[in-house]
Motif scaffolding. Structure first.
Motif, PDB file in Angstrom:
ATOM      1  N   ARG A  13      53.472  37.723 -19.064  1.00 47.58           N
ATOM      2  CA  ARG A  13      52.739  38.202 -19.934  1.00 47.58           C
ATOM      3  C   ARG A  13      51.250  37.651 -19.651  1.00 47.58           C
ATOM      4  O   ARG A  13      50.376  38.310 -19.745  1.00 47.58           O
ATOM      5  CB  ARG A  13      52.907  37.549 -21.299  1.00 47.58           C
ATOM      6  N   VAL A  14      51.120  36.097 -19.092  1.00 50.45           N
ATOM      7  CA  VAL A  14      49.792  35.452 -18.975  1.00 50.45           C
ATOM      8  C   VAL A  14      49.397  35.809 -17.717  1.00 50.45           C
ATOM      9  O   VAL A  14      48.295  35.538 -17.237  1.00 50.45           O
ATOM     10  CB  VAL A  14      50.243  34.043 -19.164  1.00 50.45           C
ATOM     11  N   HIS A  15      50.475  36.031 -16.599  1.00 47.80           N
ATOM     12  CA  HIS A  15      50.094  36.528 -15.034  1.00 47.80           C
ATOM     13  C   HIS A  15      50.403  37.995 -14.946  1.00 47.80           C
ATOM     14  O   HIS A  15      51.348  38.412 -14.128  1.00 47.80           O
ATOM     15  CB  HIS A  15      50.530  35.792 -14.214  1.00 47.80           C
ATOM     16  N   PRO A  16      50.065  39.023 -15.702  1.00 45.81           N
ATOM     17  CA  PRO A  16      50.336  40.248 -15.480  1.00 45.81           C
ATOM     18  C   PRO A  16      50.229  40.980 -14.179  1.00 45.81           C
ATOM     19  O   PRO A  16      49.099  41.005 -13.301  1.00 45.81           O
ATOM     20  CB  PRO A  16      49.634  41.152 -16.674  1.00 45.81           C
ATOM     21  N   GLY A  17      51.173  41.525 -13.501  1.00 42.70           N
ATOM     22  CA  GLY A  17      50.713  41.905 -12.380  1.00 42.70           C
ATOM     23  C   GLY A  17      52.135  42.474 -11.376  1.00 42.70           C
ATOM     24  O   GLY A  17      53.140  42.967 -12.337  1.00 42.70           O
ATOM     25  N   GLY A  18      52.086  43.261 -10.574  1.00 42.32           N
ATOM     26  CA  GLY A  18      53.086  44.026  -9.661  1.00 42.32           C
ATOM     27  C   GLY A  18      54.399  43.143  -9.165  1.00 42.32           C
ATOM     28  O   GLY A  18      55.017  43.705  -8.219  1.00 42.32           O
ATOM     29  N   TYR A  19      54.095  41.726  -9.322  1.00 37.39           N
ATOM     30  CA  TYR A  19      55.264  41.070  -8.323  1.00 37.39           C
ATOM     31  C   TYR A  19      56.546  41.236  -9.000  1.00 37.39           C
ATOM     32  O   TYR A  19      57.051  41.744 -10.087  1.00 37.39           O
ATOM     33  CB  TYR A  19      54.586  39.566  -8.606  1.00 37.39           C
ATOM     34  N   THR A  20      57.555  40.412  -8.017  1.00 41.52           N
ATOM     35  CA  THR A  20      58.872  40.335  -8.656  1.00 41.52           C
ATOM     36  C   THR A  20      59.404  38.976  -9.122  1.00 41.52           C
ATOM     37  O   THR A  20      58.891  38.129  -8.631  1.00 41.52           O
ATOM     38  CB  THR A  20      59.880  40.850  -7.676  1.00 41.52           C
ATOM     39  N   THR A  21      59.815  39.103 -10.433  1.00 43.23           N
ATOM     40  CA  THR A  21      60.487  37.664 -10.860  1.00 43.23           C
ATOM     41  C   THR A  21      61.745  37.236 -10.453  1.00 43.23           C
ATOM     42  O   THR A  21      62.810  38.234 -10.314  1.00 43.23           O
ATOM     43  CB  THR A  21      60.268  37.817 -12.362  1.00 43.23           C
ATOM     44  N   LEU A  22      61.751  36.106  -9.747  1.00 42.19           N
ATOM     45  CA  LEU A  22      63.238  35.734  -9.317  1.00 42.19           C
ATOM     46  C   LEU A  22      63.504  34.497 -10.465  1.00 42.19           C
ATOM     47  O   LEU A  22      63.058  33.299 -10.220  1.00 42.19           O
ATOM     48  CB  LEU A  22      62.957  35.070  -7.901  1.00 42.19           C
ATOM     49  N   LEU A  42      41.478  35.090 -10.871  1.00 36.31           N
ATOM     50  CA  LEU A  42      43.059  34.719 -11.187  1.00 36.31           C
ATOM     51  C   LEU A  42      43.526  36.065 -11.090  1.00 36.31           C
ATOM     52  O   LEU A  42      44.840  36.060 -10.576  1.00 36.31           O
ATOM     53  CB  LEU A  42      43.043  34.123 -12.815  1.00 36.31           C
ATOM     54  N   LEU A  43      43.291  37.251 -11.742  1.00 37.35           N
ATOM     55  CA  LEU A  43      43.969  38.257 -11.683  1.00 37.35           C
ATOM     56  C   LEU A  43      44.164  39.094 -10.376  1.00 37.35           C
ATOM     57  O   LEU A  43      44.951  39.646  -9.880  1.00 37.35           O
ATOM     58  CB  LEU A  43      43.266  39.589 -12.589  1.00 37.35           C
ATOM     59  N   ARG A  44      43.079  38.756  -9.538  1.00 42.73           N
ATOM     60  CA  ARG A  44      43.125  39.214  -8.014  1.00 42.73           C
ATOM     61  C   ARG A  44      44.143  38.564  -7.460  1.00 42.73           C
ATOM     62  O   ARG A  44      44.820  38.997  -6.534  1.00 42.73           O
ATOM     63  CB  ARG A  44      41.644  39.126  -7.655  1.00 42.73           C
ATOM     64  N   GLU A  45      44.124  37.205  -7.496  1.00 42.38           N
ATOM     65  CA  GLU A  45      45.270  36.367  -7.068  1.00 42.38           C
ATOM     66  C   GLU A  45      46.560  36.852  -7.483  1.00 42.38           C
ATOM     67  O   GLU A  45      47.504  36.898  -6.519  1.00 42.38           O
ATOM     68  CB  GLU A  45      45.156  34.740  -7.540  1.00 42.38           C
TER      69      GLU A  45
END
Length: 749
Positions: free
Chosen positions: A499-508, A476-479
């Motif tokens: 919080r539940v999908h911590p990563g470097g994406y941008t939230t829109l 899941l974290l790799r995804e």
């Protein structure tokens, strides 16, 4: 004189008898008597029968001095029956809810036929329920009642007593009775159908036929399975004494051969020491009763010939050859699948070496489903606002018809699909992308999620094993690390996803794209959808959409929907939609319409006047419509313990809360569902969770992701919006905030 006499023989079924009798006594139709026949059972069946008889005057307990078998036990019940119709129910089976009412209605509708044949479903100890495969023979189309000659296919149904109700006067006039021994149903059901002057059918599951893991008669090896020969002697003796039915002899001969072959080939019936004896007696019977008739398929003809000739060794040889052929075919299919998988992997690797196509976008939803949800709304926005990008939708072939003509259709697992996955610049999904995906430099992955989170998701499921199932959190974290953008409907969703999908994406945080169609729909659209679903003008349509229960092995409706609409009156109807991965009602009956298979939940929302749910995140989408929402708080402690929730619906619900079925009925009957309090609660809920529901969420996402625009069209304030099309009055909302600019998770920490 009751309408039905329900006869329940009981022998060694103490663990099931309570459920059997409760399924009868809790029927919505009450004009019946129950005759429980304790067939000399050594367990507690007799005591259970007496207990129910003491508790309910409709129950009578009959105790036989010794075990006589299923047939004599049923005869003892028939002798004491007073009802117009005889209904047989084995002690380990159950009646489906409202079964007796459906029988009573169909009997009345067809003019009190001699026999009414209905359907059943097998219920396995694993929790699985499977409806009979022969249900097509029970169609209610055409004239009714009828004679057997008009519907001979009924002879191909399972020949048992408990899928038929028989008029008691007809049974007494014809002298019908059950014989002793195994397979006692055979010499009862064939004469019943042949002698009946009027027959009707009911295309509804009325009996749940329990498939016991161990202990059933048909699953126990015994020499008593040889009784099948005596029972067919009785069937053909009936034909001898009733020459007017002689025309059915070829059909009954074929049915006998099929039955004998089934008994012989089932390893759980005949002890090995009796197989030769069984085949010898089968040869005698086939020769004795053989008669020329209509041709049968070649495999069946071979099986009948082997029985008639008694060729046991030939039979065993052919059986082994058939098993070897099946194993070979299975192995060959496995080799072909492995070869195909390897070829597709090589193809995908080769495609990844080729340049990306900047004008290509691939869309999909969870499970390879049809066109819809947030990816569907974004695909439409791609075609409107970025027409230079050619779009494709990946779905199983069964869902290709849902994809718009202008969009390319792809099937997951094909070479064309892997080509699109390797070379498309934009990949949009609402769940996990394909496990074989290797993200390339320059590809843009947009994760839309499947709605506003209510139950725990992502890493929070580590503490919820029932809900997590077999989730691989490392994968899941790799995804998550491959995502570029995550679309968020509101601030609550943003904070939860980050919080539940911590990563470097941008939230829109631009709104929920799939709700755009709810905001843009017109009154004409709503009227057309209601007409398509068959909702009469002036009817209040309640959409019932419960959540999936992770802690249950099987999903079942928590409400008796037929009772609900009966109590509310003819002005109301229910559109019942099963939760994700769950099931809806067994069949559309009366004013309960099963829409579990409907391809568009958005259309169902628009067509309905109110929503009833428990913990489904659909309530957040529906709130944007500003239509009444009623919560049915079923098992809140169990759901909270198994799944957990992010929103306290008890302190901040979107509308009235009913703790049980009667309270729910009272909410609608008393008008609380659309009253002032309901309007106030809904307004507060909308202000919190629907700030960007103005019909332009998908446009904002496309302009930001594809066109690179940073100054986006502002959210239309509530006062300037055209109200969403609805069938009930609304309360104006407070001012809606503007969408927050895109934020990266790392910047927000």
């Amino acid at each position: 004189m009751p309408r039905f006499s329900v006869i329940v023989p009981a022998y060694r079924v103490q663990e099931y008898l309570h459920a059997c009798l409760e399924s009868v006594l809790t029927q919505s139709y009450q004009d019946f008597e129950v005759i429980v026949v304790d067939d000399g059972s050594p367990d507690a069946c007799g005591a259970i029968a007496d207990e129910f008889a003491d508790r309910d005057p409709r129950v009578r307990a009959v105790h036989l001095p010794r075990n006589q078998g299923l047939g004599p036990a049923r005869n003892a019940g028939i002798e004491r029956a007073n009802g117009d119709y005889l209904v047989f129910l084995d002690g380990d089976d159950t009646l489906a809810p409202d079964a007796l009412r459906a029988l009573a209605d169909r009997v009345k509708e067809t003019g009190d036929p001699d026999v009414l044949v209905y359907d059943y479903a097998r219920t396995y100890w694993t929790g699985e329920t499977v409806r009979s495969r022969a249900a097509a023979h029970l169609t209610e189309q055409g004239p009714a009642p009828f004679r057997l000659a008009e519907r001979p296919g009924l002879l191909h149904l399972l020949m048992v007593a408990w899928n038929k109700t028989v008029r008691r006067e007809f049974a007494e006039r014809e002298g019908l009775a059950f014989p002793p021994g195994y397979y006692e149903d055979t010499p009862w059901t064939y004469p019943v159908l042949l002698a009946a002057e009027s027959v009707a059918t009911l295309d509804r599951v009325c009996v749940h036929y329990r498939q016991r893991r161990r202990g059933s008669i048909l699953g126990t090896p015994s020499e008593r399975h040889l009784d099948v020969f005596t029972q067919y002697d009785r069937v053909f003796a009936f034909l001898e004494s009733h020459p007017e039915h002689d025309r059915w002899r070829p059909v009954l001969y074929r049915r006998m051969c099929d039955h004998l072959a089934t008994v012989f080939t089932r390893p759980d019936r005949l002890p090995r020491s009796l197989r030769a004896e069984f085949l010898r007696r089968a040869r005698v019977h086939c020769r004795r009763y053989r008669v020329a008739g209509a041709p049968v398929p070649a495999p069946v003809r071979v099986r009948h010939a082997l029985l008639r000739l008694g060729l046991r060794r030939t039979w065993e040889t052919l059986r082994l050859a058939s098993a070897l052929r099946r194993r070979t075919a299975t192995a060959a299919a496995g080799w072909l699948r492995a070869a195909r998988t390897g070829a597709l992997r090589l193809h995908y690797r080769g495609q990844r070496l080729l340049p990306l196509r900047a004008d290509r976008a691939l869309f999909a939803v969870d499970g390879g489903g049809g066109y819809g949800c947030n990816p569907g709304a974004l695909e439409e926005a791609f075609r409107r606002f970025a027409p230079h990008v050619r779009t494709a939708w990946a779905a199983a072939p069964a869902h290709h018809h849902t994809v718009p003509p202008a969009t390319r259709r792809l099937t997951p697992g094909t070479a064309a699909y892997w080509t699109a996955l390797a070379r498309s610049r934009y990949l949009v999904h609402n769940s996990a992308f394909d496990t074989g995906l290797v993200k390339r430099r320059g590809q843009v992955l947009v994760q839309t999620q499947a709605g506003t989170p209510l139950a725990h998701m992502g890493l929070d499921l580590q503490e919820r094993p029932a809900a997590a199932g077999r989730t691989d959190f490392t994968r899941l974290l790799r995804e998550v690390d491959s995502w570029d953008y995550v679309v968020s409907a509101n601030r609550h969703s943003t904070l939860t996803w980050e919080r539940v999908h911590p990563g470097g994406y941008t939230t829109l945080e631009y709104g929920q794209p799939r709700t755009d169609t709810l905001q843009r729909a017109t009154a004409e659209d709503v009227a057309r959808l209601r007409e398509t679903l068959g909702i009469p003008v002036g009817t209040v349509a309640i959409l019932y959409a419960p959540a999936h229960r992770d802690y249950r092995r099987t999903q079942r409706p928590a409400l008796d929907l037929e009772r609900v609409v009966r109590r509310l009156g003819p002005r109301f109807m229910v559109l019942a939609r099963g939760g994700p991965g769950g099931v809806g009602p067994a069949s559309p009956v009366g004013r309960v319409l099963d829409v579990s298979g409907h391809p568009s939940v958005e259309s169902l929302c628009l067509a309905s006047d109110a929503l009833v749910t428990d913990y489904a995140s659909l309530m957040f989408d529906y709130a944007g419509l500003d239509r009444p929402i009623v919560l049915h708080a079923d098992e809140p402690e169990a759901f909270e313990a198994a799944r957990g929730t992010y929103v306290d619906l008890r302190s901040a619900p979107p509308g009235p809360v009913a703790r049980d079925e009667d309270e729910l009925i009272g909410v609608f009957a008393g008008g609380d569902w659309y009253g002032a309090r309901s309007t106030r609660l809904r307004a507060e809920f909308r202000e919190r969770f629907c700030p960007y529901d103005d019909g332009h969420a998908a446009e904002r996402v496309v302009r930001r992701v594809v066109l690179g625009q940073t100054r986006l069209p502002p959210v239309v304030p509530p006062a300037a919006r055209r109200p969403p099309a609805a069938a009930v009055a609304r309360t104006p909302l407070a001012t809606v905030p503007q969408p927050a600019g895109p934020r990266t998770v790392t910047d927000s920490l």
